[in-house]
Design a protein around this motif. Structure first.
Motif, PDB file in Angstrom:
ATOM      1  N   MET A   1     -16.984  -5.321  -1.531  1.00  0.00           N
ATOM      2  CA  MET A   1     -16.664  -6.202  -2.647  1.00  0.00           C
ATOM      3  C   MET A   1     -17.711  -6.008  -3.734  1.00  0.00           C
ATOM      4  O   MET A   1     -18.906  -5.923  -3.453  1.00  0.00           O
ATOM      5  N   ARG A   2     -17.263  -5.930  -4.987  1.00  0.00           N
ATOM      6  CA  ARG A   2     -18.170  -5.665  -6.097  1.00  0.00           C
ATOM      7  C   ARG A   2     -18.421  -6.950  -6.890  1.00  0.00           C
ATOM      8  O   ARG A   2     -17.477  -7.662  -7.251  1.00  0.00           O
ATOM      9  N   ILE A   3     -19.688  -7.225  -7.162  1.00  0.00           N
ATOM     10  CA  ILE A   3     -20.105  -8.450  -7.836  1.00  0.00           C
ATOM     11  C   ILE A   3     -20.828  -8.099  -9.121  1.00  0.00           C
ATOM     12  O   ILE A   3     -21.683  -7.203  -9.144  1.00  0.00           O
ATOM     13  N   LEU A   4     -20.509  -8.814 -10.202  1.00  0.00           N
ATOM     14  CA  LEU A   4     -21.277  -8.729 -11.442  1.00  0.00           C
ATOM     15  C   LEU A   4     -22.235  -9.915 -11.483  1.00  0.00           C
ATOM     16  O   LEU A   4     -21.803 -11.070 -11.504  1.00  0.00           O
ATOM     17  N   LEU A   5     -23.520  -9.619 -11.478  1.00  0.00           N
ATOM     18  CA  LEU A   5     -24.564 -10.638 -11.574  1.00  0.00           C
ATOM     19  C   LEU A   5     -25.070 -10.660 -13.011  1.00  0.00           C
ATOM     20  O   LEU A   5     -25.576  -9.652 -13.514  1.00  0.00           O
TER      21      LEU A   5
END
Length: 225
Positions: free
Chosen positions: A1-5
């Motif tokens: 899963m890809r997360i933008l922080l």
């Protein structure tokens, strides 16, 4: 899963990026609101972790853009703004959750799992298509014949991506994007190797190959467990 922080505090950002990578999330860390919009235009994400007090463009403006352009994207606001007015405004603009700093990383991880379940229309702590079950908290999987199958971080990330949307075909590049963040080296056969390992642990028919297109897990089967 890809997360933008999206976090402009270096100490907080470093700590969060490290903690998220430790549990197999691919993380892209951005430090201002304008860069966040650019990233959202160029890359597909599963979850956005959004600070409000950002340089160049305020987090609430970023939130408005996300809901206008990506209505289904899960957003958790992370901020030191703890007034009732700010919380209500953030939620009214479409945030899925709101966490006030300082917070414990275990609580953040639990909230990420919760919004992921909601987006996948799952009502329990596990992701499943009733053929294989995945526990995001323990990184363990189970099948109709096996329990407590421990997965590596990369194996977990790949299986989680497939189980969030059972029946959807994921290309090699799509799976790489969900498993690896910016700047991480990707071996040419990494996805194929991970699928091979998962099939050995879960059964050869668990992950299906659509020749020339990609891989998938079957849509939800009737519950027979």
């Amino acid at each position: 899963m890809r997360i933008l922080l999206v976090e402009d505090d270096k100490m907080i950002g470093d700590a969060m990026q490290s903690a998220l990578k430790d549990v197999a999330y691919a993380v892209d860390w951005i430090c201002d609101g304008e860069a966040a919009l650019h990233s959202l235009r160029c890359q597909q994400y599963d979850v956005v972790l959004l600070d409000l007090g950002l340089p160049k463009l305020d987090g609430l403006q970023v939130m408005q853009y996300i809901r206008a352009q990506h209505p289904a994207l899960a957003v958790i606001i992370l901020t030191a703004r703890d007034s009732l007015e700010d919380r209500v405004k953030g939620l009214d603009l479409g945030a899925d959750d709101y966490l006030v700093k300082p917070f414990d990383i275990t609580e953040l991880l639990a909230r990420i799992r919760a919004v992921t379940r909601r987006n996948a229309n799952q009502h329990t702590s596990e992701l499943t298509n009733n053929i294989v079950w995945l526990n995001p908290a323990t990184h363990e999987a189970k099948t109709l014949t096996q329990d407590n199958i421990l997965l590596s971080n990369r194996e977990f990330a790949l299986l989680q991506t497939l189980l969030i949307r059972p029946g959807s075909i994921h290309s090699k590049s799509d799976l790489e994007e969900r498993i690896y963040g910016w700047g991480e080296e990707v071996e040419s056969n990494a996805v194929e190797f991970l699928i091979h390992c998962l099939r050995k642990k879960l059964g050869t028919e668990t992950i299906k190959n659509v020749r020339g297109v990609g891989w998938m897990v079957s849509k939800n089967a009737p519950v027979i467990r």
